[in-house]
Design a protein around this motif. Structure first.
Motif, PDB file in Angstrom:
ATOM      1  N   ARG A 283     -16.687  24.684   8.543  1.00 32.59           N
ATOM      2  CA  ARG A 283     -17.574  23.545   8.857  1.00 32.59           C
ATOM      3  C   ARG A 283     -17.914  22.769   7.577  1.00 32.59           C
ATOM      4  NH1 ARG A 283     -21.503  23.156  13.044  1.00 32.59           N
ATOM      5  NH2 ARG A 283     -22.981  22.755  11.360  1.00 32.59           N
ATOM      6  N   ALA A 284     -18.250  23.505   6.516  1.00 30.52           N
ATOM      7  CA  ALA A 284     -18.628  22.859   5.264  1.00 30.52           C
ATOM      8  C   ALA A 284     -17.455  22.097   4.663  1.00 30.52           C
ATOM      9  CB  ALA A 284     -19.157  23.903   4.281  1.00 30.52           C
ATOM     10  N   LEU A 285     -16.238  22.642   4.781  1.00 30.06           N
ATOM     11  CA  LEU A 285     -15.048  21.946   4.281  1.00 30.06           C
ATOM     12  C   LEU A 285     -14.891  20.580   4.941  1.00 30.06           C
ATOM     13  CD1 LEU A 285     -12.292  24.723   4.101  1.00 30.06           C
ATOM     14  CD2 LEU A 285     -13.288  23.473   2.173  1.00 30.06           C
ATOM     15  N   LYS A 286     -15.294  20.495   6.200  1.00 32.54           N
ATOM     16  CA  LYS A 286     -15.193  19.225   6.934  1.00 32.54           C
ATOM     17  C   LYS A 286     -16.417  18.343   6.733  1.00 32.54           C
ATOM     18  CE  LYS A 286     -12.217  21.094  10.623  1.00 32.54           C
ATOM     19  NZ  LYS A 286     -11.958  22.404  10.001  1.00 32.54           N
ATOM     20  N   GLY A 287     -17.363  18.798   5.895  1.00 34.23           N
ATOM     21  CA  GLY A 287     -18.564  18.012   5.637  1.00 34.23           C
ATOM     22  C   GLY A 287     -19.522  17.996   6.804  1.00 34.23           C
ATOM     23  N   ASN A 288     -19.433  18.997   7.665  1.00 35.81           N
ATOM     24  CA  ASN A 288     -20.249  19.031   8.879  1.00 35.81           C
ATOM     25  C   ASN A 288     -21.640  19.573   8.582  1.00 35.81           C
ATOM     26  OD1 ASN A 288     -21.350  19.305  11.414  1.00 35.81           O
ATOM     27  ND2 ASN A 288     -19.576  20.347  12.302  1.00 35.81           N
ATOM     28  N   LYS A 289     -22.661  18.693   8.676  1.00 35.43           N
ATOM     29  CA  LYS A 289     -24.056  19.087   8.467  1.00 35.43           C
ATOM     30  C   LYS A 289     -24.832  19.153   9.774  1.00 35.43           C
ATOM     31  CE  LYS A 289     -24.232  16.764   3.931  1.00 35.43           C
ATOM     32  NZ  LYS A 289     -24.982  15.780   3.106  1.00 35.43           N
ATOM     33  N   ASN A 290     -24.154  18.941  10.867  1.00 34.13           N
ATOM     34  CA  ASN A 290     -24.802  18.922  12.173  1.00 34.13           C
ATOM     35  C   ASN A 290     -25.505  20.246  12.436  1.00 34.13           C
ATOM     36  OD1 ASN A 290     -25.497  18.745  14.908  1.00 34.13           O
ATOM     37  ND2 ASN A 290     -23.659  17.566  15.412  1.00 34.13           N
ATOM     38  N   SER A 291     -26.785  20.200  12.768  1.00 33.61           N
ATOM     39  CA  SER A 291     -27.564  21.427  12.966  1.00 33.61           C
ATOM     40  C   SER A 291     -27.264  22.092  14.303  1.00 33.61           C
ATOM     41  CB  SER A 291     -29.065  21.127  12.876  1.00 33.61           C
ATOM     42  OG  SER A 291     -29.461  20.211  13.883  1.00 33.61           O
ATOM     43  N   THR A 292     -26.530  21.413  15.164  1.00 29.79           N
ATOM     44  CA  THR A 292     -26.106  22.025  16.421  1.00 29.79           C
ATOM     45  C   THR A 292     -24.780  22.739  16.193  1.00 29.79           C
ATOM     46  OG1 THR A 292     -27.171  20.269  17.711  1.00 29.79           O
ATOM     47  CG2 THR A 292     -25.527  21.619  18.842  1.00 29.79           C
ATOM     48  N   ARG A 402     -31.528  25.499   9.693  1.00 29.97           N
ATOM     49  CA  ARG A 402     -30.146  25.045   9.665  1.00 29.97           C
ATOM     50  C   ARG A 402     -29.983  23.719   8.930  1.00 29.97           C
ATOM     51  NH1 ARG A 402     -29.112  26.227  16.056  1.00 29.97           N
ATOM     52  NH2 ARG A 402     -28.762  28.490  15.896  1.00 29.97           N
ATOM     53  N   ILE A 403     -30.929  22.822   9.089  1.00 31.05           N
ATOM     54  CA  ILE A 403     -30.798  21.481   8.507  1.00 31.05           C
ATOM     55  C   ILE A 403     -30.623  21.551   6.985  1.00 31.05           C
ATOM     56  CG2 ILE A 403     -31.921  19.239   8.193  1.00 31.05           C
ATOM     57  CD1 ILE A 403     -33.258  19.691  10.944  1.00 31.05           C
ATOM     58  N   PRO A 404     -31.549  22.193   6.243  1.00 32.13           N
ATOM     59  CA  PRO A 404     -31.343  22.250   4.786  1.00 32.13           C
ATOM     60  C   PRO A 404     -30.187  23.163   4.374  1.00 32.13           C
ATOM     61  CG  PRO A 404     -33.304  23.508   5.423  1.00 32.13           C
ATOM     62  CD  PRO A 404     -32.871  22.748   6.633  1.00 32.13           C
ATOM     63  N   ILE A 405     -29.963  24.251   5.106  1.00 28.96           N
ATOM     64  CA  ILE A 405     -28.897  25.185   4.702  1.00 28.96           C
ATOM     65  C   ILE A 405     -27.514  24.581   4.946  1.00 28.96           C
ATOM     66  CG2 ILE A 405     -27.813  27.390   5.241  1.00 28.96           C
ATOM     67  CD1 ILE A 405     -30.270  27.675   3.496  1.00 28.96           C
ATOM     68  N   TYR A 406     -27.329  23.915   6.080  1.00 28.12           N
ATOM     69  CA  TYR A 406     -26.028  23.285   6.350  1.00 28.12           C
ATOM     70  C   TYR A 406     -25.730  22.186   5.326  1.00 28.12           C
ATOM     71  CZ  TYR A 406     -25.816  25.635  10.911  1.00 28.12           C
ATOM     72  OH  TYR A 406     -25.765  26.565  11.909  1.00 28.12           O
ATOM     73  N   SER A 407     -26.772  21.472   4.936  1.00 28.17           N
ATOM     74  CA  SER A 407     -26.606  20.443   3.907  1.00 28.17           C
ATOM     75  C   SER A 407     -26.212  21.084   2.577  1.00 28.17           C
ATOM     76  CB  SER A 407     -27.908  19.655   3.757  1.00 28.17           C
ATOM     77  OG  SER A 407     -27.782  18.661   2.765  1.00 28.17           O
ATOM     78  N   ILE A 412     -22.235  22.766  -1.822  1.00 25.05           N
ATOM     79  CA  ILE A 412     -21.456  23.805  -2.521  1.00 25.05           C
ATOM     80  C   ILE A 412     -19.974  23.434  -2.529  1.00 25.05           C
ATOM     81  CG2 ILE A 412     -20.652  26.195  -2.356  1.00 25.05           C
ATOM     82  CD1 ILE A 412     -23.477  26.887  -1.233  1.00 25.05           C
ATOM     83  N   ILE A 413     -19.470  23.024  -1.385  1.00 29.48           N
ATOM     84  CA  ILE A 413     -18.053  22.653  -1.266  1.00 29.48           C
ATOM     85  C   ILE A 413     -17.726  21.466  -2.161  1.00 29.48           C
ATOM     86  CG2 ILE A 413     -16.311  21.725   0.306  1.00 29.48           C
ATOM     87  CD1 ILE A 413     -16.858  24.716   0.690  1.00 29.48           C
ATOM     88  N   ASN A 414     -18.681  20.537  -2.254  1.00 26.92           N
ATOM     89  CA  ASN A 414     -18.444  19.315  -3.028  1.00 26.92           C
ATOM     90  C   ASN A 414     -18.843  19.460  -4.496  1.00 26.92           C
ATOM     91  OD1 ASN A 414     -17.447  17.970  -0.766  1.00 26.92           O
ATOM     92  ND2 ASN A 414     -19.482  17.273  -0.147  1.00 26.92           N
TER      93      ASN A 414
END
Length: 569
Positions: A283-292, A402-407, A412-414
């Motif tokens: 998900r992170a590789l795709k830049g996905n920050k969606n909390s769902t 999820r919101i801050p952690i997914y961000s 990290i990836i970037n």
């Protein structure tokens, strides 16, 4: 809306149906029923068909329910989602009856043999069975004995086989032979009553997803079908096409063993967990920050399971699994002491989100030997400890985290600094939330804070992850009741400490003075010296220690640059 066909059927009615062409799909687990299950099935069926061991006591209007069979039609075959073990075992039993009836020429035996044949083999339009075409097939990926099962059904011979199929077939042969000796004149009655009066509940869904959902709902016992079983089948197809079937099977078994040791789930979803943690990296590789977050199976089935048709993916899963194995055994060849300290603290985090972001960090920052820079990794762990613990006081729900952690995962990836700059805390607001927190023993943040406090001392030895600590009331809770202790300070974090279970059992109800000899046996440095710091331990001391813990935690959060700075201009 999904459609279901549900219609209770007798075994004969179900098995002889032209549409009944059963397939045990590749993602199912290998056949697992042993003699105990076969013995139970045999006894239940016999007791039903021959009540009180008397064939004449049978009531032909009665029925015996054997359970559901959940399927869905795929390429004109009924893929079996639930009922695999039951269906397979019934086929073995029916084949034993057919074998014994082959040499019998009385009218009832001949008719029964014909009925059994219609259930075991496919037949032409005139009803002639083709003994090369069974009514059941197996493609189970990791079942090395599935061909033995099919051969036994075709030939009725299991003497040269050693699989569980063969063992169970021989068990039924033994039972049927004993039955034949005792009831020679009634032999055909038992298989006939099984065919005509034993009931199955076939549930046919219109697609695989619906069938799997039904199975999960129905299956409240036994082993649930895990998402990893579906994923295993996709990998299996990929590696079979590369002529690497045997290598894959061995690697998959090793991955399952590793996951079972590391994640130790009570159900059968240990291997799911490694796929879950890897999903966050993808998900992170795709830049996905969606909390769902979509379901695990929904994530991996995209583009016809494209992610699972890759050597890189399986290698990543193995490396990620080895990383978590190193954490679970506190491998000092992998991690330094400071890193192990933070990993121990996070093991008691208020939620599992730390493991997901740590998986992303590992996948991004590991070197060619799958190692991490311990200094940088330790700083990362310290930062997420400060953030996740503090955030959980204000927003206890993991869904809000999820919101801050997914961000942060995407940062990290970037290669961006993970500073949580949009989610910093106001110092006094955070302090108020902590001060008003109810630190009950069943509140996860209580153990989280006590673990952090326990290992805040740099001289404190990090315990093993298998060591059992309990939450000890320094001023004993039961003692407080007897002594009419007023106020709620008894449940303050300042009155609680981690103590080894074996010591806590002995020390739990003593006075503070009497606990000294027990506390000295603890590996908790604070307890070793607590009687030097406090001559007594009552309400005043609880409040003092409570303030120390809270203030030190605020300083810890501030040290990690997670407190908003006040702009005076």
């Amino acid at each position: 809306m999904s459609k279901l066909n549900i219609d209770q059927k007798k075994i004969k009615q179900l098995f002889e149906d032209k549409r009944s062409d059963f397939l045990i799909p590749d993602y199912q687990r290998p056949y697992a029923w042993g003699e105990d299950e076969c013995q139970t099935l045999w006894k239940d069926i016999f007791d039903f068909a021959f009540p009180d061991k008397k064939p004449e006591n049978f009531n032909s209007d009665e029925e015996y329910f054997l359970g559901p069979i959940v399927t869905f039609e795929n390429n004109k075959k009924l893929e079996v989602i639930d009922g695999q073990q039951r269906l397979t075992t019934l086929m073995l039993l029916l084949r034993v009856f057919y074998k014994r009836l082959e040499k019998m020429e009385d009218e009832n035996s001949m008719r029964t043999k014909q009925n059994l044949a219609q259930c075991i083999w496919k037949s032409d339009e005139f009803g002639n069975e083709n003994k090369e075409k069974l009514k059941i097939d197996s493609q189970v990926a990791l079942d090395e004995h599935k061909n033995e099962f099919l051969e036994i059904l075709k030939t009725g011979d299991a003497k040269d086989f050693k699989s569980q199929y063969a063992i169970n077939f021989r068990y039924f042969e033994k039972e049927v032979d004993e039955f034949l000796k005792e009831y020679p004149n009634y032999f055909a009655y038992l298989p006939t009553r099984i065919l005509n009066n034993c009931i199955l509940l076939p549930i046919e869904a219109d697609n695989e997803k619906t069938a799997l959902r039904i199975f999960s709902t129905l299956n409240d016992r036994g082993k649930p079908l895990a998402d990893a079983d579906i994923f295993k089948a996709q990998f299996y197809k990929f590696y079979v096409a590369k002529n690497q079937k045997d290598e894959f099977i061995e690697k998959w078994k090793n991955l399952e063993i590793l996951c079972k040791e590391v994640f130790s789930k009570k159900d059968n979803t240990s291997t799911d967990e490694i796929f879950n943690r890897y999903m966050y990296y993808q998900r992170a590789l795709k830049g996905n920050k969606n909390s769902t977050t979509e379901g695990l199976r929904d994530f991996y089935e995209k583009d016809s399971y494209a992610l699972l048709k890759s050597d890189r993916t399986f290698e990543d899963l193995q490396n990620l699994g080895s990383f978590w194995q190193a954490i679970s055994i506190q491998d000092k060849n992998y991690f330094d002491e400071n890193t192990l300290r933070w990993l121990f603290i996070l093991n008691y985090a208020p939620n599992i989100m730390w493991a997901n972001i740590t998986s992303v960090y590992f996948m991004k920052n590991k070197d060619e030997q799958n190692q991490l820079d311990n200094i940088k990794f330790s700083k990362f762990l310290e930062k997420i400890t400060a953030f996740i613990f503090a955030y959980s006081f204000i927003y206890p729900s993991v869904s809000q985290l999820r919101i801050p952690i997914y961000s942060a995962m995407v940062d990290i990836i970037n290669d961006k600094e993970m500073d949580f700059s949009k989610f910093l805390f106001e110092k006094e607001n955070l302090k108020t939330f902590i001060q008003t927190q109810k630190f009950s023993n069943n509140n996860s943040i209580t153990r989280s804070m006590l673990t952090w406090w326990f290992l805040k001392d740099s001289t404190q030895k990090t315990p093993g992850l298998t060591e059992q600590f309990q939450i000890e009331h320094i001023y004993a809770k039961e003692r407080a009741k007897r002594e009419n202790f007023s106020g709620n300070e008894i449940e303050f974090i300042g009155n609680k400490v981690l103590l080894e279970r074996t010591i806590n059992i002995r020390a739990s109800d003593f006075s503070f003075a009497d606990k000294e000899k027990h506390y000295k046996k603890s590996q908790n440095n604070e307890l070793n010296s607590i009687h030097k710091n406090y001559s007594k331990f009552g309400k005043t001391e609880i409040i003092e220690r409570n303030n120390n813990i809270i203030n030190d935690f605020i300083s810890f959060v501030e040290k990690n640059n997670l407190i908003k700075t006040t702009n005076l201009f």
